[in-house]
Design a protein around this motif. Structure first.
Motif, mmCIF file in Angstrom:
data_model
loop_
_atom_site.group_PDB
_atom_site.id
_atom_site.type_symbol
_atom_site.label_atom_id
_atom_site.label_comp_id
_atom_site.label_asym_id
_atom_site.label_seq_id
_atom_site.Cartn_x
_atom_site.Cartn_y
_atom_site.Cartn_z
ATOM 1 N N UNK A 92 0.812 -1.269 0.076
ATOM 2 C CA UNK A 92 -0.030 0.046 0.040
ATOM 3 C C UNK A 92 0.786 1.236 -0.003
ATOM 4 N N UNK A 93 1.956 1.271 0.890
ATOM 5 C CA UNK A 93 2.790 2.356 0.788
ATOM 6 C C UNK A 93 3.585 2.560 -0.685
ATOM 7 N N UNK A 94 3.548 1.483 -1.190
ATOM 8 C CA UNK A 94 4.392 1.581 -2.579
ATOM 9 C C UNK A 94 3.414 2.153 -3.732
ATOM 10 N N UNK A 95 2.150 1.713 -3.352
ATOM 11 C CA UNK A 95 1.058 2.228 -4.118
ATOM 12 C C UNK A 95 0.791 3.689 -4.163
ATOM 13 N N UNK A 96 0.830 4.190 -2.931
ATOM 14 C CA UNK A 96 0.604 5.411 -2.454
ATOM 15 C C UNK A 96 1.651 6.398 -3.199
ATOM 16 N N UNK A 97 2.953 5.935 -3.106
ATOM 17 C CA UNK A 97 3.996 6.499 -3.630
ATOM 18 C C UNK A 97 3.695 6.671 -5.127
ATOM 19 N N UNK A 98 3.594 5.640 -5.749
ATOM 20 C CA UNK A 98 3.250 5.800 -7.217
ATOM 21 C C UNK A 98 2.206 6.997 -7.605
ATOM 22 N N UNK A 99 1.136 6.955 -6.845
ATOM 23 C CA UNK A 99 -0.121 7.846 -6.926
ATOM 24 C C UNK A 99 0.529 9.396 -6.916
ATOM 25 N N UNK A 100 1.263 9.363 -5.903
ATOM 26 C CA UNK A 100 2.000 10.760 -5.646
ATOM 27 C C UNK A 100 2.690 11.126 -6.781
ATOM 28 N N UNK A 101 3.563 10.317 -7.204
ATOM 29 C CA UNK A 101 4.597 10.769 -8.186
ATOM 30 C C UNK A 101 4.151 10.907 -9.632
ATOM 31 N N UNK A 102 2.947 10.082 -9.836
ATOM 32 C CA UNK A 102 2.344 10.383 -11.179
ATOM 33 C C UNK A 102 0.861 10.697 -11.076
ATOM 34 N N UNK A 103 0.670 11.873 -10.312
ATOM 35 C CA UNK A 103 -0.748 12.417 -10.088
ATOM 36 C C UNK A 103 -1.031 13.125 -11.232
#
Length: 437
Positions: free
Chosen positions: A134-145
């Motif tokens: 989940x942390x990795x998914x949140x990071x991806x969402x922030x980087x590619x928002x």
């Protein structure tokens, strides 16, 4: 004269033809029953596993035992008895005992300190796996928002990967663990037998180290009886060179990996990296593999840190790059020196080939094995050149244009000019017959 007697050449030809035919038939049968042959070899190896362990342990501990005997216990014994120091006897027994104690102490330190820490780290990773994903998914969402389509694709890939991993654990790994638990008695027996063979190997190693001169003399006696003086001297020279190559490279690489693992642990602890001990063990162990080892160890460690603390994953990558530069330019050359003796291309070639054939052990021993084989090949080439009266200096062949047919010395090309490849003309001999001019 009997044409087919024992001293006849026809009899020799017949025996040779029979041996060749029998060898071909045997080879054909072996190809058709490779699995059975491999099973027989495996059974023999399993039966002799205690003695194999003994030879390996003796080979590893012998340098330490010899140093303790010759430099420590023999001089002390000579001073106590007030006579010239000698080897063997009490000093040898003490040296072997101390060497075995050091080896067992090192094993105990590894088991008591490293294994529990690694086990705890693996357990935490498994228990907190969903949170890390989940942390990795949140990071991806922030980087590619700002790029929702790309973010959705990466999130879908991460979710699918997580789902596939969970399916593998539930459908394959856990049933296998269940099967392992049902066969727990067999597993315990195999573990107990392996430990028993390992400790019997220490007893065999002590016997081998104490009687090393007798065993060495017996082997030399057999070699001289079979191959004669000249061939035996060549065989012993090759064995000595192989021993230096393997022992020098492997001990140097293990020491280098221990230092790199310790440096990684100190640096990760100072930077408060997650699972510092676990990561350091992976980096230290994989560093034994030349060239590819640092990358093999850095990739899973980076993924672990990325799932826990994504920001520090980049810091870890930079740290590993710095440590590997220090290792490649300072620590490695100081410890290994010129023990490799082959170019980087052949180092990579030996690792790839031996790794494909024998897996991780092949990647570890591939470099010293290739060093020995290349040295033997070089000696054979030099012998062939000397037999033909040609130069053995490699530098003379680098910018070679042609070979001087009279002196056998390579002639270098000048100013990029390359002489056409023509056969040297034979000199006409003057006729000595009477009446010819």
């Amino acid at each position: 004269m009997n044409r087919f007697g024992k001293d006849s050449q026809y009899f020799g030809w017949g025996v040779t033809a029979f041996c060749v035919l029998a060898g071909c038939i045997l080879f054909y049968l072996l190809l058709g029953h490779l699995r059975d042959v491999a099973g027989v070899i495996g059974s023999v190896i399993e039966m002799l596993s205690a003695f194999i362990w003994g030879f390996v342990i003796a080979y590893v501990l012998l340098p330490l035992a010899k140093w303790l005997e010759e430099r420590v216990f023999a001089p002390v014994n000579g001073r106590i008895r007030k006579r010239k120091p000698g080897v063997g006897g009490g000093p040898r027994v003490l040296a072997i005992a101390v060497s075995v104690a050091v080896a067992l102490a090192a094993i105990m330190v590894i088991v008591r300190l490293i294994v529990p820490t690694v086990y705890t780290s693996v357990e935490n990773i498994v228990l907190n796996y969903n949170a890390y994903v989940r942390t990795l998914v949140n990071l991806i969402e922030r980087l590619f928002e700002d790029y929702p389509e790309l973010s959705d694709q990466l999130e879908s890939m991460t979710t699918n990967l997580s789902r596939d991993l969970l399916n593998w654990v539930s459908n394959e790994f856990l049933p296998q663990m269940g099967g392992f638990l049902t066969n727990l008695t067999t597993g315990v027996y195999l573990v107990f037998r392996g430990l028993l063979n390992f400790f019997i190997g220490f007893v065999v190693a002590c016997y081998l180290m104490y009687n090393r001169e007798r065993f060495s003399g017996g082997v030399k006696k057999v070699l001289y009886s079979l191959f004669g003086i000249h061939r035996t001297e060549q065989i012993l020279s090759v064995v000595h060179f192989a021993d230096q190559a393997f022992m020098g490279f492997l001990t140097g690489k293990v020491l280098d990996s221990l230092i790199i693992g310790a440096i990684t642990y100190v640096a990760c602890s100072a930077l408060k990296m997650p699972y510092a001990a676990f990561v350091s063990v992976i980096i230290g162990v994989t560093n034994i593999i030349p060239v590819f080892g640092p990358f093999i160890g850095a990739v899973p460690c980076t993924l672990i840190i990325l799932m826990v603390q994504p920001v520090k994953a980049l810091v870890f990558v930079v740290l590993i790059l710095i440590i590997q530069q220090v290792d490649g330019n300072i620590i490695g050359p100081k410890i290994l020196g010129n023990r490799v003796g082959i170019s980087g291309f052949w180092v990579m070639f030996s690792i790839v080939v031996c790794g494909s054939l024998f897996g991780v052990p092949g990647m570890i021993v591939g470099v010293p094995l290739f060093v020995v084989l290349s040295a033997l090949g070089g000696k054979l080439v030099d012998m062939g050149l000397k037999k033909r009266g040609l130069s053995t200096q490699t530098a003379q062949y680098v910018n070679m244009d042609h070979m001087d047919p009279e002196t056998g010395i390579p002639v270098a090309r000048a100013d990029g000019y390359r002489r056409p490849r023509t056969m040297p003309r034979k000199k006409k001999q003057k006729s000595t017959k009477s009446g010819e001019e």
